[in-house]
Scaffold this motif. Sequence first.
Motif, PDB file in Angstrom:
ATOM      1  N   ASP A 125       0.829  -1.213   0.000  1.00  0.00           N
ATOM      2  CA  ASP A 125       0.000   0.000   0.000  1.00  0.00           C
ATOM      3  C   ASP A 125       0.864   1.265   0.000  1.00  0.00           C
ATOM      4  O   ASP A 125       0.528   2.252  -0.660  1.00  0.00           O
ATOM      5  N   LEU A 126       1.977   1.232   0.738  1.00  0.00           N
ATOM      6  CA  LEU A 126       2.870   2.394   0.765  1.00  0.00           C
ATOM      7  C   LEU A 126       3.532   2.602  -0.592  1.00  0.00           C
ATOM      8  O   LEU A 126       3.675   3.736  -1.047  1.00  0.00           O
ATOM      9  N   ALA A 186       0.940   4.224  -2.694  1.00  0.00           N
ATOM     10  CA  ALA A 186       0.690   5.606  -2.265  1.00  0.00           C
ATOM     11  C   ALA A 186       1.835   6.532  -2.650  1.00  0.00           C
ATOM     12  O   ALA A 186       1.621   7.731  -2.872  1.00  0.00           O
ATOM     13  N   ARG A 208      -2.734  10.363   3.765  1.00  0.00           N
ATOM     14  CA  ARG A 208      -2.924   9.670   5.047  1.00  0.00           C
ATOM     15  C   ARG A 208      -4.361   9.181   5.197  1.00  0.00           C
ATOM     16  O   ARG A 208      -4.603   8.051   5.631  1.00  0.00           O
ATOM     17  N   LEU A 251      -4.951   6.015   3.123  1.00  0.00           N
ATOM     18  CA  LEU A 251      -4.402   4.821   3.766  1.00  0.00           C
ATOM     19  C   LEU A 251      -5.264   4.409   4.955  1.00  0.00           C
ATOM     20  O   LEU A 251      -5.523   3.215   5.166  1.00  0.00           O
ATOM     21  N   TRP A 305      -6.962   0.771   5.870  1.00  0.00           N
ATOM     22  CA  TRP A 305      -6.435   0.073   7.043  1.00  0.00           C
ATOM     23  C   TRP A 305      -7.355   0.170   8.258  1.00  0.00           C
ATOM     24  O   TRP A 305      -6.971  -0.238   9.360  1.00  0.00           O
TER      25      TRP A 305
END
Length: 177
Positions: free
Chosen positions: A65-66, A69, A102, A105, A109
Amino acid sequence: MTLLLQEEAQARFDRLRAQHFPVRPLPGARRERASGGGEGVFRLAAHVTLFHALPGEQLAAVDADLAAAADRAPFDVAVTGVRMLGRGVAYDLAAPELTALRDGLAVGWAPWLTRQDAQRLRAHITVQNKVTPARARALHAELTAGFVPERVPARGLGLWRYLGGPWEPVAEHPFTG
């Protein structure tokens, strides 16, 4: 998980943190081991925390995911003021891009987030903590008197693992756009 800043800005905030963060915590504070020091020595570099506690068993998903992103253009973050933390001082940060990144995400999550991480982000860089309120007020007054708003470049996202005191870098995802 942190926002990574351009090296020059990072070095400046690191110098402030090294100058003002206590070598030893207040009596009764949780003792920690630092990578380069003994028990009770706080040596973590200045950082912009986006999430405090993500589940280690989800490391592969978090890292993926990072990476996704970070597939975006770098952006600037405004340093907007000096904040009292009670027993410390931080610089407040703001950027619509940071908030959107942010928040995106956090939506994905949501089942994993702690109560702290589920809250709205109040981005900041702590340069002093775990001192007496009087010492924090003195630094706050000093930094506020000389404060000039500025913009600092964000360069990517960092993922860390907590080792019971020190932190270990797990991954860095530079902004690629």
